[in-house]
Write an enzyme that holds these catalytic residues in place. Structure first.
Site, short mmCIF file in Angstrom:
data_model
loop_
_atom_site.label_atom_id
_atom_site.label_comp_id
_atom_site.label_asym_id
_atom_site.label_seq_id
_atom_site.Cartn_x
_atom_site.Cartn_y
_atom_site.Cartn_z
N LYS A 110 0.81 -1.22 0.00
CA LYS A 110 0.00 0.00 0.00
C LYS A 110 0.85 1.27 0.00
O LYS A 110 0.38 2.34 -0.39
CB LYS A 110 -0.97 -0.02 1.17
C1 LIG Z 1 -4.29 -4.54 1.39
C2 LIG Z 1 -3.48 -5.79 1.26
C3 LIG Z 1 -3.81 -6.80 0.35
C4 LIG Z 1 -5.06 -6.76 -0.51
O1 LIG Z 1 -5.06 -5.70 -1.42
P1 LIG Z 1 -6.30 -5.46 -2.42
O2 LIG Z 1 -6.42 -3.99 -2.57
O3 LIG Z 1 -7.45 -6.09 -1.78
O4 LIG Z 1 -5.94 -6.08 -3.70
C5 LIG Z 1 -2.99 -7.91 0.26
N1 LIG Z 1 -1.90 -8.03 1.05
C6 LIG Z 1 -1.53 -7.08 1.93
C7 LIG Z 1 -0.33 -7.29 2.77
C8 LIG Z 1 -2.30 -5.92 2.07
O5 LIG Z 1 -1.93 -4.98 2.97
#
Ligand SMILES: *Cc1c(COP(=O)(O)O)cnc(C)c1O
Length: 450
Positions: A110
């Site tokens: 993110k």
């Molecule tokens: C947020 C997150 C995801 C999922 O991301 P999406 O936006 O649902 O595709 C997967 N792994 C981690 C470690 C995350 O923080």
């Protein structure tokens, strides 16, 4: 370039407006009016650094931001990554590669989007003079990444709600040990759903929203999706030439955000072979791609908590294209799903996606196997990408550093996983605020700080 809503009931807006609004006023999600064709640029782009690539890609969309300003925003956004490649590729064997997306400040993918979003906000505030208050609810990674993206940004005050005692101790430290005076982690007594519900009610109070300049940083923001597109381009260019046209991108996902970005880049002309949507036991997306039925189920908490999602908010963007850009049809499907918790697609087209589901027991077994076979430690989310039934060449997107989930790793391989930035947090003071999970209490707290 202009941006339209998937629900088609508001006029097109500029890039900056789409980013500032997050959600379109008709409840839809913003998309580019037309997807650009990237094919003519690919040869030239293949030689660029990560930040340069991000800059030329965003220049196509952010046409209302001056070129010099955009360069500054993008360059600044990738200075806090601890690897020179920003999104490095690790080769496990001739058929398996990992794209590591955890080298940012909070060790989860993110950061790619939220570091950039923080700088976009700051630039916008400098231009307009309007201060903003960011309010978000988190079950872990999003809050940490948002806080670190907005840390110290001029004109931004950040409030992140999280369920007290229900997120991992390290995730809590990432949010509460920053020492920043424009960041307020609000530990609420209740569940993530309580936090989310209270937050939504605060957003519905238009008067309050205008008073404090309320803004959201959730995963539906267009800038987040576009920022995520860049690492698909970068990965494609960095893979060996004889591999890159013949490899499937495997994406651990819950909200459909990460994989949607790759799919959009494919539609823009990057010749990616295909995608596999890798879910944990919360498998609404897997069930959809298997059966053509999109059906709500209870969320079952897992060891890969950032994918514990049932309603995949970014799915609406996919839907818009899958339904031939017919906004009326999108509205009808969303409405039916809202009312009945289910939508059955006739003649469902998988659009090049395959899918897999991995439960907690399988995640533990995979972490162990991958470590035994390659000496590589995969975090529980990444582990979902290594599920059975694998054929052909795959590049698995690694969404978090394993040290964020030390207990699961210890249980699986009997070893500690650590990271210096997390160790350093352990000696810092925790600053958090206890607030009742009611809209009134949250608004009162925010008013007093803005
Ligand atoms: C947020 C997150 C995801 C999922 O991301 P999406 O936006 O649902 O595709 C997967 N792994 C981690 C470690 C995350 O923080």
């Amino acid at each position: 370039m202009q941006f339209i809503s998937t629900r088609g009931q508001v006029p097109p807006v500029s890039f900056s407006t789409a980013v500032a609004q997050g959600l379109a006023p008709d409840g839809g999600l913003y998309l580019p009016e037309q997807l650009p064709d990237l094919k003519p640029y690919l040869a030239e782009w293949s030689k660029l650094s990560y930040a340069e690539l991000c800059e030329v890609f965003f220049a196509i969309f952010a046409t209302d931001i001056e070129a010099d300003e955009l360069k500054k925003i993008v360059t600044r956004s990738y200075t806090k990554f601890d690897h020179a490649d920003i999104a490095p590729i690790v080769k496990l064997d001739d058929d398996r590669y990992v794209l590591e997306l955890f080298h940012g400040p909070t060790l989860a993918f993110k950061d790619f989007a939220l570091q950039l979003l923080g700088n976009l906000y700051e630039s916008q505030i400098a231009r307009t003079g309007n201060r903003i208050s960011v309010l978000g609810a988190t079950s872990g990674d999003t809050g940490a990444a948002a806080i670190h993206g907005l840390l110290g940004k001029e004109g931004v005050t950040t409030f992140i709600l999280y369920p007290d005692g229900r997120i991992s101790p390290l995730q809590e430290r990432q949010m509460t040990c920053t020492g920043a005076d424009n960041v307020f982690p609000l530990a609420i007594k209740g569940s993530f759903d309580d936090a989310q519900t209270a937050m939504k009610t605060v957003f519905e109070d238009r008067e309050f929203a205008a008073e404090v300049g309320l803004s959201a940083v959730n995963s539906i923001n267009l800038a987040r999706i576009l920022a995520q597109c860049v690492y698909y381009l970068s990965a494609y260019f960095r893979l060996p030439e004889d591999v890159r046209d013949d490899i499937t991108f495997v994406v651990p996902t819950g909200n459909f955000g990460n994989v949607l970005a790759g799919w959009l880049v494919q539609r823009m002309g990057l010749p990616i072979k295909g995608f596999r949507v890798a879910t944990n036991q919360n498998d609404i997306l897997h069930r959809l791609f298997e059966s053509g039925t999109y059906q709500l189920d209870e969320v079952a908490p897992s060891v890969a908590p950032s994918m514990d999602i049932q309603v995949a908010s970014n799915f609406e963007r996919f839907l818009y294209y899958a339904e031939g850009q017919d906004s009326e049809k999108v509205r009808e499907i969303i409405q039916t799903f809202k009312e009945t918790g289910k939508y059955v697609f006739e003649n469902f087209d998988r659009a090049g996606f395959s899918s897999s589901r991995t439960d907690d027991a399988q995640i533990a077994a995979i972490i162990k196997d991958v470590y035994a076979k390659y000496g590589y430690v995969a975090d529980p989310h990444t582990a979902c990408g290594f599920s059975d039934g694998f054929e052909g060449k795959e590049i698995i997107l690694s969404t978090a550093h394993p040290a964020k989930f030390p207990d699961t790793i210890q249980d699986a391989i009997g070893e500690d996983s650590t990271h210096p930035s997390l160790e350093e947090l352990k000696s810092r003071e925790i600053v958090k605020y206890s607030v009742e999970p009611t809209p009134e209490a949250i608004k009162a707290f925010m008013r007093a700080r803005v």
